[in-house]
Write an enzyme that holds these catalytic residues in place. Structure first.
Site, PDB file in Angstrom:
ATOM      1  N   SER A   1       0.832  -1.214   0.000  1.00  0.00           N
ATOM      2  CA  SER A   1       0.000   0.000   0.000  1.00  0.00           C
ATOM      3  C   SER A   1       0.867   1.265   0.000  1.00  0.00           C
ATOM      4  O   SER A   1       0.475   2.294  -0.566  1.00  0.00           O
ATOM      5  CB  SER A   1      -0.979   0.002   1.174  1.00  0.00           C
ATOM      6  OG  SER A   1      -0.317   0.183   2.400  1.00  0.00           O
TER       7      SER A   1
ATOM      8  N   HIS B   1       8.203   3.454   8.701  1.00  0.00           N
ATOM      9  CA  HIS B   1       8.021   2.562   9.855  1.00  0.00           C
ATOM     10  C   HIS B   1       6.795   3.014  10.651  1.00  0.00           C
ATOM     11  O   HIS B   1       6.621   4.211  10.888  1.00  0.00           O
ATOM     12  CB  HIS B   1       9.272   2.602  10.746  1.00  0.00           C
ATOM     13  CG  HIS B   1       9.168   1.684  11.920  1.00  0.00           C
ATOM     14  ND1 HIS B   1       9.306   0.313  11.798  1.00  0.00           N
ATOM     15  CD2 HIS B   1       8.911   1.921  13.227  1.00  0.00           C
ATOM     16  CE1 HIS B   1       9.133  -0.239  12.991  1.00  0.00           C
ATOM     17  NE2 HIS B   1       8.894   0.707  13.870  1.00  0.00           N
TER      18      HIS B   1
HETATM   19  C1  GRF Z   1       3.781  -0.558   6.774  1.00  0.00           C
HETATM   20  O1  GRF Z   1       3.087  -0.459   7.985  1.00  0.00           O
HETATM   21  C2  GRF Z   1       5.171  -0.006   6.902  1.00  0.00           C
HETATM   22  O2  GRF Z   1       5.245   1.056   7.800  1.00  0.00           O
HETATM   23  C3  GRF Z   1       5.945  -1.188   7.435  1.00  0.00           C
HETATM   24  O3  GRF Z   1       5.402  -2.290   6.778  1.00  0.00           O
HETATM   25  C4  GRF Z   1       4.058  -2.005   6.406  1.00  0.00           C
HETATM   26  C5  GRF Z   1       3.976  -2.227   4.934  1.00  0.00           C
HETATM   27  O4  GRF Z   1       2.679  -2.059   4.434  1.00  0.00           O
HETATM   28  N1  GRF Z   1       7.353  -1.014   7.216  1.00  0.00           N
HETATM   29  P1  GRF Z   1       2.455  -1.992   2.859  1.00  0.00           P
HETATM   30  O5  GRF Z   1       3.066  -3.254   2.260  1.00  0.00           O
HETATM   31  O6  GRF Z   1       3.126  -0.762   2.353  1.00  0.00           O
HETATM   32  O7  GRF Z   1       0.966  -1.962   2.693  1.00  0.00           O
END
Ligand code: GRF
Length: 241
Positions: free
Chosen positions: A21, A113
């Protein structure tokens, strides 16, 4: 990091292991003709990662880098180099980058993060925040160094922890702001407005000019509107490190 001598778009290599996402947020940001960066190549260590499908749907080259085998890091470096990127964006990339990769691209890798670092680095940050009983949670875009979520902080957004929140609800609330600050951080970096002073990140124009709205509350007027599903009464704050 490369800049953009011929006015060509600033190229991003995105590394993602899962749902993608945040990759999608970076892709969606390109719809704005003023956005200075384009996703040039998406790499994943997971063959069937939805992030790879998102990239392909957007017409972006998407490559699985098989994590098996001793030379994974060297292959990863070669695949990243093919992107000819100004910046490498980790977007839910579930491996700790080896020293080889960090050293090769030092200062040119960023990560998103889901906590207000330096609190709650590592996996399941939202659950750690809930268990710690914090009242404010959030997300951080930071440069990547050799540690786990320890690099210099570029942007953060804060959201409240509300009574009754569980990990899923809090994660969703934070994620909406991940999708806002990640493209914003990329835009600032691509625009040459971000520099490192030791561990502190300086943002040109922070505290004045067109960035004043990003640094001090009220912030929402300066940012894209949150999704329609945004809870009433949630008043996030945004700060730059
Ligand atoms: C997000 O919460 C990001 O902060 C963390 O991993 C998750 C990834 O989500 N590092 P997506 O794959 O971008 O939906």
């Amino acid at each position: 990091m490369k800049n953009d001598p011929q006015g060509k778009p600033f190229r991003l290599a995105v590394l993602a292991s899962g749902r993608g996402s945040n990759l999608q947020a970076l892709l969606d940001a390109q719809a704005d003709p003023g956005h200075p960066a384009e996703v040039a190549r998406v790499l994943s260590d997971v063959e069937d990662a939805p992030a790879l499908d998102r990239a392909r749907r957007a017409g972006v080259e998407a490559v699985w880098v098989d994590p098996r085998g001793g030379d994974f890091d060297s292959r990863l470096v070669r695949e990243i180099e093919k992107a000819d990127a100004g910046l490498i964006c980790l977007a839910g990339y579930m491996r700790v980058l080896s020293e080889e990769v960090v050293v090769r691209f030092r200062g040119g890798i960023v990560n998103i993060h889901p906590s207000l670092l330096p609190a709650f680095p590592g996996l399941r940050a939202q659950r750690k925040a809930l268990r710690a009983g914090v009242r404010v949670a959030g997300c951080t875009v930071h440069f990547v160094d050799e540690g786990v979520d320890t690099g210099p902080i570029i942007l953060q957004a804060a959201v409240p922890v509300l009574p009754g929140d569980d990990e899923e609800v809090l994660s969703r609330r934070i994620l909406r702001y991940e999708h806002r600050i990640y493209p914003l951080a990329v835009r600032l970096i691509a625009g040459g407005r971000v520099s490192l002073e030791g561990r502190r990140v300086a943002i040109e124009g922070a505290g004045g000019g067109d960035l004043s709205g990003f640094i001090a509350p009220p912030v929402d007027s300066a940012l894209p509107a949150p999704g329609a599903e945004e809870e009433a009464g949630v008043a996030p704050g945004l700060g730059a490190g």
